[in-house]
Each structure stands twice: as C-alpha cells, then as structure tokens.
Design an enzyme around this catalytic site. Structure first.
Site, short mmCIF file in Angstrom:
data_model
loop_
_atom_site.label_atom_id
_atom_site.label_comp_id
_atom_site.label_asym_id
_atom_site.label_seq_id
_atom_site.Cartn_x
_atom_site.Cartn_y
_atom_site.Cartn_z
N CYS A 58 34.88 48.16 28.67
CA CYS A 58 35.69 49.21 29.32
C CYS A 58 34.98 50.56 29.12
O CYS A 58 35.55 51.53 28.62
CB CYS A 58 37.10 49.28 28.75
SG CYS A 58 37.90 47.67 28.56
N GLY A 90 31.61 56.71 30.11
CA GLY A 90 30.36 56.48 29.40
C GLY A 90 30.05 57.35 28.21
O GLY A 90 28.94 57.28 27.68
N ASP A 108 32.19 47.56 32.64
CA ASP A 108 33.45 48.10 33.18
C ASP A 108 33.79 47.32 34.44
O ASP A 108 32.90 46.90 35.18
CB ASP A 108 33.33 49.60 33.48
CG ASP A 108 34.69 50.27 33.54
OD1 ASP A 108 35.12 50.85 32.52
OD2 ASP A 108 35.35 50.19 34.59
N ASP A 129 37.33 50.08 23.86
CA ASP A 129 38.29 51.16 24.13
C ASP A 129 39.25 50.57 25.16
O ASP A 129 39.03 50.67 26.36
CB ASP A 129 37.53 52.39 24.67
CG ASP A 129 38.43 53.60 24.83
OD1 ASP A 129 39.66 53.45 24.67
OD2 ASP A 129 37.92 54.70 25.13
N CYS A 149 43.50 55.43 23.47
CA CYS A 149 43.91 56.86 23.51
C CYS A 149 45.43 56.91 23.71
O CYS A 149 45.93 57.50 24.65
CB CYS A 149 43.16 57.61 24.60
SG CYS A 149 43.29 56.88 26.24
#
Length: 420
Positions: free
Chosen positions: A237, A241, A258, A298, A351
């Site tokens: 993922c 970048g 990705d 991530d 996040c």
C-alpha cells in the site's frame, strides 16, 4: 486569468459534494472538479472549501438566528462559505455580492438571491464579533463518541483544537541534504516543519528532488523499521511513496506495491523527481509472495488521524464502512507476516485514531502468531516520548501531541519481529 468568483463557485460545488453526496474532496479533485481553474483559483477553491468544512459548526450557529428555515443545500453552502469569509476578515461588499451572484445563476434556486443578500448583510454586521466567542468546532457524534471513550474528553478537545488549526507543511529530506534554504523549524524526530509554505513545487530544492512532503508522524514508521543497505524491503500500500523513498534513500532494495495504477504513476513521478530507485508493482497486497528482511504495511484505514489536513472526512463519512476496513487490516497483517523472513521484521501502521485499527489489531496478531514479538526498544528514536509507547508495545501518536509546535497526524505503529 484568475477569477475569485469562479473559485468561490467551485468551493460551493465541493461543499455540495461532501455534505450532500458524501464524497471526499480528493475524489472530487480526481474527477476533475478543479481542472478549469487557473492555478491560484484552484488553490483558493481548495482553501475556501477546507476552511468552511473546518468552521461548519460556527457558521451554522451564526446563520441559525438569521434563518426561519434551512434553505436548499446549495444555498446553505453559499451562506456558509460567505459567513466563513466575512468572519475571517473578508470585505463585506465583495463577499456578499459574490455569493448573491453565485446563487442568482443557479437554475433552481436563483430566486433565493434576495435571502442570501439579506442574511449575509446581517452576518457582515454581527458575525465577526460573535465568531470570536464561539467554541472550537467539535467532531460529529459518530466519531467523537468512540474517541472520547478511547482517549478521554480532554484529549479530544485538544485534538479538535488541532483539527481546527489545520496542519503546517512537514518535509523529509534525503540523507545529507541541506534544507536550510527552506527556512523551516527542525522537529525532534528529524522532519522539517514550514508554517506557511505557499506553492510546494516553487520551494527551494523541490525540482532538484532534495526532499518530499510527509507529515512528521507518517515519517516515523520507515524510520523505526530502519531498512539497511543490502536488505530487501517491501512497502505494501505504498503510494504516494513517502515511506518507499525513505527506505530507498537509506540504501535498501525496495519493492513498492499499490493496488491503484494512477497512485503508482504518482509514486513513479516522485521517485523520478528525487532520483531514487524502487521496483514498482501494481497489485493487491494480499496476493504478494516472496521473503523480505523488512516489510512495511501502512494498511487502508479510516484516516481519522489526518483530519487536520482533511476536514471533509468527518463530514462525508459516518463510520459505516469502518468494520470492513478493520477486517481487511487483520487479513493484510496476517498475510504480510508470511512475507517476513525468519529474523526479519514487519512495521504495521495506520493513520487512524481508533484503537480497533491499531492497538487491538496488534494485540490480536501477537496472540495469533507465536513467532511474533513487539520490539519496544526500536520505538525509542529521538523525539518519541516514553508515554507514547502503548501496553502491547506499539506507538500511539495523536493530533493533540506537540500543541506548541503545531500538532501531528494521528498514527499508530508497531514493529513486529519474527523469531528466527
């Protein structure tokens, strides 16, 4: 040629999409919402939409006393935008006339231009003084409630203050590059913070590829994973970048995956600009094979940690899709573990501010995999405070941390080692 009203009209359209259709601003931009605007109007439309979304609660409180009933959404959004501009020091004459002109051209609601004129004239007189007395806007209840449960009411007030303030620009430099020309403030974790950046691509060192934009919190997972020269690293993922570039700049041999072709194209552009090298794969993280020294996942998440930058998120979403994301994270973490060599390590991060997407995922993984251990020592990098390290051995970052420096994104990360 620049046209302030074109920017305002586009901002009203963006508000209609977020508040009426539940679309994120990024989706609107990808669909071409800003294409016909001059660069400065594009920036202005984005800024006006974001400021209005941040200030929605305040704008609605001020408008409520001047409206007998709520008008159609497009008209309400024009009133909201006008209110935010007027209460932020916009010239009354220009703002009122602009919003009247925008509504008058609407084929269904043009007859409401008189209402817009009357209401905004009253707001111009009374609004700015009232504005200063209103509380910091709160998160919608669907998100506020679970966050208060997780972190407590005081912490959430701190987060809401950080969301309302917005986010400065954080930069990660290539190792050894001098970033002094940018005039930013070095952060204790190694990022550089610039409070008012203007156009990013015009900043010194951008064209030369000396640095890239990356929130200070988002820079920590790759820093802690600490991929070395000679190691094979996998970034799942990966787009756009930032973490791939950190690992490539450290000298690791990086494979970046990705699922989105357009996002991989953006990653390729970033690598070309910075002169860094990685092997790019358009593909599903769950279908990757091989063995790596270092894996960075991530995982797709609610992005609730990024509201400082994305004030549309709590307004466009309602949390209904989060359950599916939490399941996907668990699957991805389990699959990523199969790609780690014995003696290797996995960095899991999201996040998100929701423990279900961070602390709980790692607790469950540690129970499930006997050869998995959380490495607390690796988290002790410069700038990380001891009380940010969690019970199960992860690192919890929140927007209310570093309030005197301008906050940080909400993030969770854990470094998981595979016993040989």
């Amino acid at each position: 040629m620049s046209d302030a009203n074109h920017a305002r009209r586009t901002a009203v359209y963006l508000l209609d999409q977020v508040l009426g259709e539940g679309r994120l601003l990024a989706e609107c931009y990808a669909a071409g919402a800003l294409e016909k605007l001059a660069p400065e109007d594009r920036a202005r439309a984005q800024r006006l939409a974001a400021e209005t979304l941040r200030s929605l609660e305040r704008a609605d409180r001020i408008l409520k006393k001047h409206l007998k009933k709520v008008p159609p959404l497009m008209v309400m959004n024009a009133l909201r935008l006008g209110t935010v501009e007027l209460c932020s020091g916009g010239a009354a004459h220009g703002v009122v006339n602009a919003m009247v002109a925008i509504v008058s051209k609407h084929r269904r609601h043009g007859q409401l231009k008189g209402l817009v004129n009357a209401v905004l004239r009253k707001v111009a007189e009374e609004g700015p003084a009232e504005w200063a007395k209103l509380r910091v806007p709160r998160l919608p209840n669907w998100l506020r409630k679970p966050l208060v449960q997780a972190w407590g009411a005081d912490a959430i007030l701190g987060m809401e203050a950080a969301h309302y303030a917005g986010a400065p620009l954080d930069i990660t430099g290539k190792p050894g590059v001098d970033l002094q020309a940018l005039g930013g403030v070095p952060l204790p974790t190694g990022s550089l913070r610039i409070s008012s950046a203007g156009q990013v691509s015009a900043l010194p060192g951008y064209q030369a590829g000396d640095w890239w934009v990356q929130d200070a919190a988002a820079a920590l997972p790759a820093l802690i994973l600490n991929a070395q020269p000679g190691e094979h690293a996998l970034d799942l993922c990966a787009a756009p970048g930032g973490k791939t570039m950190q690992m490539a700049a450290a000298g690791a041999s990086v494979t970046a995956v990705d699922v989105s072709e357009s996002r991989v194209a953006r990653l390729r552009e970033n690598l070309e600009r910075t002169g860094l090298v990685a092997h790019l794969v358009v593909g599903n993280a769950l279908e990757q094979t091989g063995q790596y020294d270092a894996v960075l996942l991530d995982a797709p998440c609610s992005a609730t940690g990024t509201i400082r930058r994305h004030p549309d998120l709590p307004q466009a979403k309602d949390g209904s899709e989060f359950g599916a994301l939490i399941e996907l994270q668990a699957q991805m973490l389990a699959h990523a573990w199969t790609l780690v060599k014995p003696g290797g390590r996995l960095m899991y991060c999201t996040c998100s501010l929701l423990p279900d997407e961070g602390e709980c995922q790692v607790e469950e993984a540690l129970d499930m995999f006997p050869d998995m251990a959380a490495d607390r020592e690796a988290l002790k990098v410069p700038g990380v405070e001891a009380d940010w390290i969690t019970e199960e051995g992860g690192l919890r970052l929140r927007p209310d941390y570093w309030p005197e420096r301008g906050g940080m994104d909400g993030f969770y990360m854990a470094l998981l080692r595979k016993t040989a």
